[in-house]
Design a protein around this motif. Structure first.
Motif, PDB file in Angstrom:
ATOM      1  N   VAL A   1      15.557  41.153 -21.001  1.00  0.00           N
ATOM      2  CA  VAL A   1      14.318  42.089 -20.430  1.00  0.00           C
ATOM      3  C   VAL A   1      13.649  40.455 -19.334  1.00  0.00           C
ATOM      4  O   VAL A   1      13.941  39.422 -20.728  1.00  0.00           O
ATOM      5  CB  VAL A   1      13.400  42.731 -21.491  1.00  0.00           C
ATOM      6  N   GLY A   2      13.531  40.241 -18.606  1.00  0.00           N
ATOM      7  CA  GLY A   2      12.716  39.707 -17.830  1.00  0.00           C
ATOM      8  C   GLY A   2      12.206  39.502 -16.676  1.00  0.00           C
ATOM      9  O   GLY A   2      12.022  41.062 -16.461  1.00  0.00           O
ATOM     10  N   PHE A   3      11.167  38.750 -16.565  1.00  0.00           N
ATOM     11  CA  PHE A   3      10.046  38.783 -15.176  1.00  0.00           C
ATOM     12  C   PHE A   3      10.334  37.719 -14.235  1.00  0.00           C
ATOM     13  O   PHE A   3       9.644  36.368 -15.291  1.00  0.00           O
ATOM     14  CB  PHE A   3       8.345  38.938 -16.554  1.00  0.00           C
ATOM     15  N   SER A   4       9.738  38.055 -14.025  1.00  0.00           N
ATOM     16  CA  SER A   4      10.081  36.797 -12.144  1.00  0.00           C
ATOM     17  C   SER A   4      11.128  36.193 -12.964  1.00  0.00           C
ATOM     18  O   SER A   4      12.463  36.247 -12.969  1.00  0.00           O
ATOM     19  CB  SER A   4       8.988  36.389 -12.248  1.00  0.00           C
ATOM     20  N   GLN A   5      11.196  34.400 -12.517  1.00  0.00           N
ATOM     21  CA  GLN A   5      12.680  33.308 -12.547  1.00  0.00           C
ATOM     22  C   GLN A   5      13.079  34.090 -14.452  1.00  0.00           C
ATOM     23  O   GLN A   5      14.389  33.979 -14.170  1.00  0.00           O
ATOM     24  CB  GLN A   5      12.111  32.047 -12.849  1.00  0.00           C
ATOM     25  N   GLY A   6      12.593  35.138 -15.457  1.00  0.00           N
ATOM     26  CA  GLY A   6      12.927  35.774 -16.711  1.00  0.00           C
ATOM     27  C   GLY A   6      13.999  36.161 -16.384  1.00  0.00           C
ATOM     28  O   GLY A   6      14.650  36.689 -17.539  1.00  0.00           O
ATOM     29  N   GLY A   7      13.981  37.522 -15.489  1.00  0.00           N
ATOM     30  CA  GLY A   7      14.770  38.289 -15.159  1.00  0.00           C
ATOM     31  C   GLY A   7      15.631  38.355 -14.253  1.00  0.00           C
ATOM     32  O   GLY A   7      16.653  38.397 -14.152  1.00  0.00           O
ATOM     33  N   MET A   8      15.971  36.584 -13.554  1.00  0.00           N
ATOM     34  CA  MET A   8      16.284  36.576 -12.784  1.00  0.00           C
ATOM     35  C   MET A   8      17.728  35.132 -13.842  1.00  0.00           C
ATOM     36  O   MET A   8      19.265  35.977 -13.306  1.00  0.00           O
ATOM     37  CB  MET A   8      15.999  35.772 -12.434  1.00  0.00           C
ATOM     38  N   VAL A   9      17.186  35.433 -14.722  1.00  0.00           N
ATOM     39  CA  VAL A   9      18.149  34.668 -15.754  1.00  0.00           C
ATOM     40  C   VAL A   9      18.387  35.660 -16.978  1.00  0.00           C
ATOM     41  O   VAL A   9      20.071  35.465 -17.336  1.00  0.00           O
ATOM     42  CB  VAL A   9      16.735  33.919 -16.959  1.00  0.00           C
ATOM     43  N   ALA A  10      17.795  36.615 -17.288  1.00  0.00           N
ATOM     44  CA  ALA A  10      18.313  37.457 -17.550  1.00  0.00           C
ATOM     45  C   ALA A  10      19.439  38.653 -16.642  1.00  0.00           C
ATOM     46  O   ALA A  10      20.213  38.657 -17.396  1.00  0.00           O
ATOM     47  CB  ALA A  10      17.177  39.140 -18.436  1.00  0.00           C
ATOM     48  N   ALA A  11      19.522  38.403 -15.809  1.00  0.00           N
ATOM     49  CA  ALA A  11      20.190  39.248 -15.563  1.00  0.00           C
ATOM     50  C   ALA A  11      21.722  38.408 -15.156  1.00  0.00           C
ATOM     51  O   ALA A  11      22.998  38.705 -15.285  1.00  0.00           O
ATOM     52  CB  ALA A  11      20.366  39.698 -14.138  1.00  0.00           C
ATOM     53  N   ARG A  12      21.334  37.031 -14.842  1.00  0.00           N
ATOM     54  CA  ARG A  12      22.646  35.981 -14.949  1.00  0.00           C
ATOM     55  C   ARG A  12      23.580  36.000 -16.691  1.00  0.00           C
ATOM     56  O   ARG A  12      24.849  35.949 -16.227  1.00  0.00           O
ATOM     57  CB  ARG A  12      22.012  34.910 -15.091  1.00  0.00           C
ATOM     58  N   ILE A  13      22.740  35.624 -16.952  1.00  0.00           N
ATOM     59  CA  ILE A  13      23.495  36.066 -18.606  1.00  0.00           C
ATOM     60  C   ILE A  13      24.255  37.436 -18.408  1.00  0.00           C
ATOM     61  O   ILE A  13      25.027  37.378 -19.497  1.00  0.00           O
ATOM     62  CB  ILE A  13      22.137  35.645 -19.516  1.00  0.00           C
ATOM     63  N   ALA A  14      23.343  38.469 -18.793  1.00  0.00           N
ATOM     64  CA  ALA A  14      24.055  39.888 -18.275  1.00  0.00           C
ATOM     65  C   ALA A  14      25.575  40.285 -17.304  1.00  0.00           C
ATOM     66  O   ALA A  14      26.600  40.600 -18.189  1.00  0.00           O
ATOM     67  CB  ALA A  14      22.944  40.681 -18.480  1.00  0.00           C
TER      68      ALA A  14
ATOM     69  N   LEU B   1      19.636  45.764 -19.549  1.00  0.00           N
ATOM     70  CA  LEU B   1      18.776  44.944 -18.844  1.00  0.00           C
ATOM     71  C   LEU B   1      17.389  45.522 -17.632  1.00  0.00           C
ATOM     72  O   LEU B   1      18.033  46.488 -17.927  1.00  0.00           O
ATOM     73  CB  LEU B   1      19.536  44.653 -17.551  1.00  0.00           C
ATOM     74  N   GLN B   2      16.448  44.840 -18.155  1.00  0.00           N
ATOM     75  CA  GLN B   2      15.321  45.434 -17.087  1.00  0.00           C
ATOM     76  C   GLN B   2      14.766  44.346 -16.553  1.00  0.00           C
ATOM     77  O   GLN B   2      14.268  43.233 -17.610  1.00  0.00           O
ATOM     78  CB  GLN B   2      14.196  46.557 -18.318  1.00  0.00           C
ATOM     79  N   THR B   3      14.697  44.436 -15.741  1.00  0.00           N
ATOM     80  CA  THR B   3      13.581  43.154 -14.913  1.00  0.00           C
ATOM     81  C   THR B   3      13.372  43.272 -13.978  1.00  0.00           C
ATOM     82  O   THR B   3      12.857  44.502 -13.793  1.00  0.00           O
ATOM     83  CB  THR B   3      15.049  42.060 -14.451  1.00  0.00           C
ATOM     84  N   PHE B   4      11.781  42.905 -14.020  1.00  0.00           N
ATOM     85  CA  PHE B   4      10.505  42.698 -13.353  1.00  0.00           C
ATOM     86  C   PHE B   4      10.028  42.190 -12.491  1.00  0.00           C
ATOM     87  O   PHE B   4      10.162  40.764 -12.662  1.00  0.00           O
ATOM     88  CB  PHE B   4       9.651  42.495 -13.859  1.00  0.00           C
ATOM     89  N   GLY B   5      10.433  42.200 -11.236  1.00  0.00           N
ATOM     90  CA  GLY B   5      10.708  40.945  -9.622  1.00  0.00           C
ATOM     91  C   GLY B   5      11.309  39.870 -10.085  1.00  0.00           C
ATOM     92  O   GLY B   5      10.726  38.930  -9.797  1.00  0.00           O
TER      93      GLY B   5
ATOM     94  N   VAL C   1      23.603  39.545  -7.487  1.00  0.00           N
ATOM     95  CA  VAL C   1      23.997  39.009  -9.020  1.00  0.00           C
ATOM     96  C   VAL C   1      24.676  40.248  -8.798  1.00  0.00           C
ATOM     97  O   VAL C   1      24.004  41.346  -9.461  1.00  0.00           O
ATOM     98  CB  VAL C   1      22.774  39.001 -10.367  1.00  0.00           C
ATOM     99  N   VAL C   2      26.415  40.144  -9.664  1.00  0.00           N
ATOM    100  CA  VAL C   2      27.063  41.287  -9.279  1.00  0.00           C
ATOM    101  C   VAL C   2      26.814  41.875 -10.871  1.00  0.00           C
ATOM    102  O   VAL C   2      27.355  41.266 -11.785  1.00  0.00           O
ATOM    103  CB  VAL C   2      28.384  41.331  -8.448  1.00  0.00           C
ATOM    104  N   LEU C   3      26.301  42.780 -11.224  1.00  0.00           N
ATOM    105  CA  LEU C   3      26.763  43.521 -13.005  1.00  0.00           C
ATOM    106  C   LEU C   3      27.601  44.196 -13.130  1.00  0.00           C
ATOM    107  O   LEU C   3      28.529  44.777 -12.757  1.00  0.00           O
ATOM    108  CB  LEU C   3      25.292  43.950 -13.457  1.00  0.00           C
ATOM    109  N   PRO C   4      28.180  43.794 -14.753  1.00  0.00           N
ATOM    110  CA  PRO C   4      30.115  44.765 -15.612  1.00  0.00           C
ATOM    111  C   PRO C   4      28.913  46.180 -15.312  1.00  0.00           C
ATOM    112  O   PRO C   4      28.206  46.553 -15.357  1.00  0.00           O
ATOM    113  CB  PRO C   4      30.252  43.852 -16.188  1.00  0.00           C
TER     114      PRO C   4
ATOM    115  N   SER D   1      16.997  26.686 -17.291  1.00  0.00           N
ATOM    116  CA  SER D   1      16.383  27.858 -17.805  1.00  0.00           C
ATOM    117  C   SER D   1      17.299  28.675 -18.371  1.00  0.00           C
ATOM    118  O   SER D   1      17.074  29.280 -19.287  1.00  0.00           O
ATOM    119  CB  SER D   1      15.533  28.095 -16.923  1.00  0.00           C
ATOM    120  N   ILE D   2      18.463  29.223 -17.658  1.00  0.00           N
ATOM    121  CA  ILE D   2      19.799  29.652 -18.584  1.00  0.00           C
ATOM    122  C   ILE D   2      19.941  28.831 -19.335  1.00  0.00           C
ATOM    123  O   ILE D   2      20.324  29.483 -21.074  1.00  0.00           O
ATOM    124  CB  ILE D   2      20.904  30.194 -17.494  1.00  0.00           C
ATOM    125  N   ARG D   3      20.293  27.509 -19.663  1.00  0.00           N
ATOM    126  CA  ARG D   3      21.581  27.049 -20.916  1.00  0.00           C
ATOM    127  C   ARG D   3      20.116  26.625 -22.066  1.00  0.00           C
ATOM    128  O   ARG D   3      20.272  27.253 -23.393  1.00  0.00           O
ATOM    129  CB  ARG D   3      21.272  25.581 -19.980  1.00  0.00           C
TER     130      ARG D   3
END
Length: 442
Positions: A299-312, A322-326, A332-335, A277-279
């Motif tokens: 912006v991501g919801f559920s797994q999409g939020g995890m993907v968004a955070a990883r890319i960020a 970045l905005q994630t929901f659930g 994930v450590v963000l800069p 999903s990230i690739r």
């Protein structure tokens, strides 16, 4: 509490201005005596200062107590995981390797124990039939503890002494990545959690009239079915900006199928692995014209939020919002410098699957959706994680009076809104669909 501190400080300031005004008035010839008023103001200032100091100390003590409680909880989870792993290893030594293999297969789905194919609908039925359990904040805390203790459990099951396993967990040398790596290594041997290449296709492109305003509208633009939506904002004389919306899990089947937003991506993504999903999201980003210099909001919801955070968190992209929901992305450590917020419902156990919250760069927003448990839906699996529950939380965010929340909401709004308001600007939305190549693992 922070709002109350600010109000106490503002009250103190106003009272001091009033005292200064009295002193100025006493310099005016023939002004009436104001000694009694001055005494009252000084008493009020003293009270306001004590209130401000007391609230500040209360916040500091609450924060320290919260850190201590979280540390104790993490330690207990680690010890519990280590003890469970020891018991599992004892079963391997005295009951034979088949017992452990059978237990792992049972955890993965029960195929090795029952001889029947995994039925993902059974888990969905259980969740639907027990919403009061899965939506209970105590259950959420228990899930977080189990997730936090998995690495110690796996180390002791592999033969590492419990004391060393707990010590490694306490130093941060192990964690969710350790557990996820182990599951991703074991899963393919059982025909589960297999990774594969992905193909991504743009299925739609159209002009959009307005930029989103508020958390509600951002959540509404997160796609489902077609997993990624990318909006391109152009303005004369300025480099393009992009907003990437990433959808939730599409299938909970751990067997390799054609869907990249599956359990393999969930497990591997929580562990920090380079999952499908990230690739796929990154392939869509490149197709949309995003470069390493482009400013991107995710912006991501559920797994999409995890993907968004990883890319960020990935240094390959210039993520500024970045905005994630659930999202299960607390590990994930963000800069520094990424604006936005991570939104969680207290009745939602999905974010707890990533273990304790370790990143504190992003504003953390939590809300109780069902203050009255009797109002919790009984016809939904994991009601606290449903999109309708997060829609209600998004509305509460948009109406929030907290200056911290309002400041982050403005930053997210202005990223796209600033371009959208300029003469000659355009907004183009592209929708992408991804599949695992050949519909199987590899």
């Amino acid at each position: 509490m922070r709002a109350a501190i600010a109000q106490a400080a503002a009250l103190t300031s106003r009272l001091r201005h009033g005292l200064a005004a009295i002193h100025r008035a006493e310099l005016v010839p023939h002004a009436p005596p104001l000694g009694a008023v001055e005494q009252a103001l000084r008493a009020a200032i003293s009270t306001a200062e004590r209130l401000h100091d007391g609230l500040t100390r209360a916040v500091e003590r609450y924060s320290a107590a919260s850190r201590d409680a979280n540390g104790l909880f993490d330690a207990l989870a680690g010890v519990g995981g280590a003890l469970l792993g020891t018991q599992l290893r004892m079963g391997a030594l005295f009951g034979g390797p088949a017992l452990v293999l059978g237990a792992l297969a049972g955890i993965a789905g029960g195929e090795a124990l029952t001889g029947r194919k995994l039925d993902p609908a059974a888990l969905a039925r259980f969740l639907e039939q027990h919403p009061q359990l899965t939506g209970n904040p105590t259950f959420v805390a228990a899930v977080r503890g189990v997730a936090d203790g998995m690495d110690e459990g796996m180390l002791t099951a592999a033969g590492v002494p419990p004391v060393i396993a707990v010590a490694l967990g306490a130093t941060g040398r192990t964690g969710m990545a350790t557990s996820a790596d182990a599951l991703m290594a074991i899963g393919p041997r059982l025909g589960l959690l297999e990774e594969s290449p992905v193909d991504v296709q743009r299925v739609d492109r159209q002009r959009v009239d307005t930029a989103p305003s508020g958390a509600t509208q951002r959540l509404e633009r997160v796609p489902e079915g077609d997993q990624v939506r990318i909006e391109r904002y152009t303005a004369p004389g300025s480099p393009d900006r992009f907003v990437v919306y990433v959808g939730p899990t599409e299938t909970f089947d751990p067997r390799p199928e054609g869907e990249p937003w599956d359990m393999a991506s969930n497990v591997g993504g929580v562990g920090g692995e380079d999952v499908a999903s990230i690739r796929a999201t990154e392939l869509a980003m490149r197709d949309a014209g995003i470069t390493d210099a482009s400013q991107v909001q995710l912006v991501g919801f559920s797994q999409g939020g995890m993907v968004a955070a990883r890319i960020a968190a990935d240094g390959d992209w210039n993520a500024v919002g970045l905005q994630t929901f659930g999202a299960p992305s607390g590990n994930v450590v963000l800069p520094d410098g990424v604006q936005g917020m991570a939104v969680r419902n207290r009745e939602d156990f999905i974010p707890a699957l990533a273990g304790p919250q370790t990143d504190h760069h992003l504003l953390q927003v939590e809300r109780t959706v069902y203050a009255d448990p009797s109002t919790m839906p009984t016809d939904q699996a994991a009601p606290g994680h449903q999109r309708v529950a997060y829609a209600a939380t998004a509305q509460a965010i948009d109406a929030a009076r907290s200056e911290d929340v309002r400041a982050q909401s403005r930053a997210l709004d202005d990223f796209a809104g600033d371009y959208a308001r300029r003469p000659g600007s355009t907004i183009t939305a592209s929708l992408y669909h991804a599949v695992r190549r050949d519909g199987s693992g590899g």
